[in-house]
Design a protein around this motif. Structure first.
Motif, PDB file in Angstrom:
ATOM      1  N   ILE A  31      12.459 -10.753  44.059  1.00 31.97           N
ATOM      2  CA  ILE A  31      13.356  -9.923  44.881  1.00 31.97           C
ATOM      3  C   ILE A  31      13.476  -8.520  44.304  1.00 31.97           C
ATOM      4  O   ILE A  31      13.462  -7.520  45.032  1.00 31.97           O
ATOM      5  CB  ILE A  31      14.735 -10.609  45.001  1.00 31.97           C
ATOM      6  N   ALA A  32      13.603  -8.444  42.968  1.00 34.03           N
ATOM      7  CA  ALA A  32      13.686  -7.123  42.323  1.00 34.03           C
ATOM      8  C   ALA A  32      12.409  -6.317  42.568  1.00 34.03           C
ATOM      9  O   ALA A  32      12.456  -5.102  42.822  1.00 34.03           O
ATOM     10  CB  ALA A  32      13.933  -7.289  40.825  1.00 34.03           C
ATOM     11  N   GLN A  33      11.268  -7.002  42.512  1.00 33.80           N
ATOM     12  CA  GLN A  33       9.996  -6.315  42.760  1.00 33.80           C
ATOM     13  C   GLN A  33       9.897  -5.854  44.218  1.00 33.80           C
ATOM     14  O   GLN A  33       9.406  -4.753  44.495  1.00 33.80           O
ATOM     15  CB  GLN A  33       8.835  -7.248  42.426  1.00 33.80           C
ATOM     16  N   LEU A  34      10.376  -6.687  45.135  1.00 36.55           N
ATOM     17  CA  LEU A  34      10.375  -6.293  46.544  1.00 36.55           C
ATOM     18  C   LEU A  34      11.233  -5.052  46.772  1.00 36.55           C
ATOM     19  O   LEU A  34      10.847  -4.130  47.516  1.00 36.55           O
ATOM     20  CB  LEU A  34      10.888  -7.449  47.411  1.00 36.55           C
ATOM     21  N   ARG A  35      12.405  -5.015  46.137  1.00 37.00           N
ATOM     22  CA  ARG A  35      13.279  -3.843  46.274  1.00 37.00           C
ATOM     23  C   ARG A  35      12.593  -2.587  45.723  1.00 37.00           C
ATOM     24  O   ARG A  35      12.612  -1.519  46.361  1.00 37.00           O
ATOM     25  CB  ARG A  35      14.593  -4.074  45.530  1.00 37.00           C
ATOM     26  N   ARG A  44      13.276  -3.815  56.583  1.00 42.24           N
ATOM     27  CA  ARG A  44      12.833  -4.550  55.395  1.00 42.24           C
ATOM     28  C   ARG A  44      13.946  -4.656  54.357  1.00 42.24           C
ATOM     29  O   ARG A  44      14.057  -5.661  53.661  1.00 42.24           O
ATOM     30  CB  ARG A  44      11.595  -3.880  54.793  1.00 42.24           C
ATOM     31  N   GLN A  45      14.757  -3.598  54.267  1.00 48.16           N
ATOM     32  CA  GLN A  45      15.886  -3.644  53.340  1.00 48.16           C
ATOM     33  C   GLN A  45      16.844  -4.760  53.738  1.00 48.16           C
ATOM     34  O   GLN A  45      17.386  -5.476  52.882  1.00 48.16           O
ATOM     35  CB  GLN A  45      16.616  -2.297  53.335  1.00 48.16           C
ATOM     36  N   SER A  46      17.044  -4.939  55.037  1.00 50.11           N
ATOM     37  CA  SER A  46      17.901  -6.025  55.519  1.00 50.11           C
ATOM     38  C   SER A  46      17.311  -7.386  55.152  1.00 50.11           C
ATOM     39  O   SER A  46      18.037  -8.309  54.753  1.00 50.11           O
ATOM     40  CB  SER A  46      18.076  -5.908  57.033  1.00 50.11           C
ATOM     41  N   LEU A  47      15.983  -7.507  55.262  1.00 49.45           N
ATOM     42  CA  LEU A  47      15.330  -8.762  54.889  1.00 49.45           C
ATOM     43  C   LEU A  47      15.538  -9.074  53.408  1.00 49.45           C
ATOM     44  O   LEU A  47      15.840 -10.216  53.031  1.00 49.45           O
ATOM     45  CB  LEU A  47      13.833  -8.683  55.206  1.00 49.45           C
TER      46      LEU A  47
END
Length: 252
Positions: free
Chosen positions: A55-59, A79-82
């Protein structure tokens, strides 16, 4: 068109969260039936830690892509909402693992699409899922996102074409200005040469005018010139002799 790596990582994180939910349910079942869930606990700890890192990497990847304008703002917000929904699910899974939340037995069925045994997984982590993606499978959502990205790419290609045309027009205008500058330089040189000739001719005219004025000043008088001065005296003498002869003749 190449696949979107961010969406692939997001799908993988969703599958990992689904696996954690299933393992947590199995761990709780073993606890209720007197089994030994030690192995599942170790697996869950590692999976939860990995999910947190994903999740941190996605952010981080999303923030970088949005900052560099690799995706449109609307897509970045979606994408931020996802990611936020996935982070919420990760918090709930942590709480469930620690025993703060007890998941009901039927919760596992919510991980499957419609409970009809088709086996096509939907996205169970979108708590506030939009109407556009509600009821869609991961593949359908991914296909929809790819279509959006393709539309964005088409728009960018059109913009690039317009910018290329404007650049070409700018270069043509620059070439035309260079040619005009060369013509202006040639005209300036011609004007300079013509101006120089006019100045030279003006000097020559002034010089001739000056010489003419000098000749007028030094021009001899008809009566005083040396060739006519002797003739004039002789004429006077002749006239006087004639008068004397006439006087003598008349006297006699």
């Amino acid at each position: 068109m190449s696949k979107d790596l961010w969406l692939e990582n997001y799908d993988a994180a969703c599958r990992l969260a689904q696996e954690i939910a299933e393992n947590t349910h199995e761990r709780n079942r073993q606890q209720r039936t007197g089994g030994n869930p030690a192995k599942l606990n170790m697996t869950l700890r590692a999976s939860l830690q990995k999910l947190k890192q994903n999740i941190a990497q996605l952010r981080e990847t999303l923030n970088r892509a949005a900052a560099q304008r690799h995706i449109m703002q609307a897509e970045a917000d979606r994408r931020q909402s996802l990611v936020d929904d996935l982070a919420t699910r990760e918090t709930r899974l942590n709480a469930s693992f620690k025993g703060d939340i007890t998941e009901a037995e039927p919760s596992r069925s919510s991980l499957m699409a419609g409970g009809n045994g088709s086996g096509s997984a939907v996205n169970p982590w979108l708590i506030n899922e939009s109407e556009e993606t509600k009821g869609l499978s991961f593949g359908e959502i991914k296909h929809q996102q790819q279509q959006i990205i393709e539309a964005q790419d088409a728009g960018l290609d059109a913009l690039a074409s317009v910018l290329s045309r404007q650049k070409q027009m700018g270069q043509e205008i620059g070439n035309e200005l260079d040619e005009q500058n060369e013509i202006i330089d040639d005209l300036a040189q011609l004007v300079d040469k013509t101006d120089g000739r006019i100045k030279n001719e003006t000097k020559r005219v002034k010089l001739l005018d000056s010489k003419s004025a000098s000749c007028e000043k030094i021009k001899p008088c008809f009566c005083c010139c040396s060739p006519w001065k002797g003739v004039h005296g002789m004429m006077v003498v002749i006239v006087l002799l004639l008068i004397a002869i006439i006087v003598v003749a008349c006297w006699q």
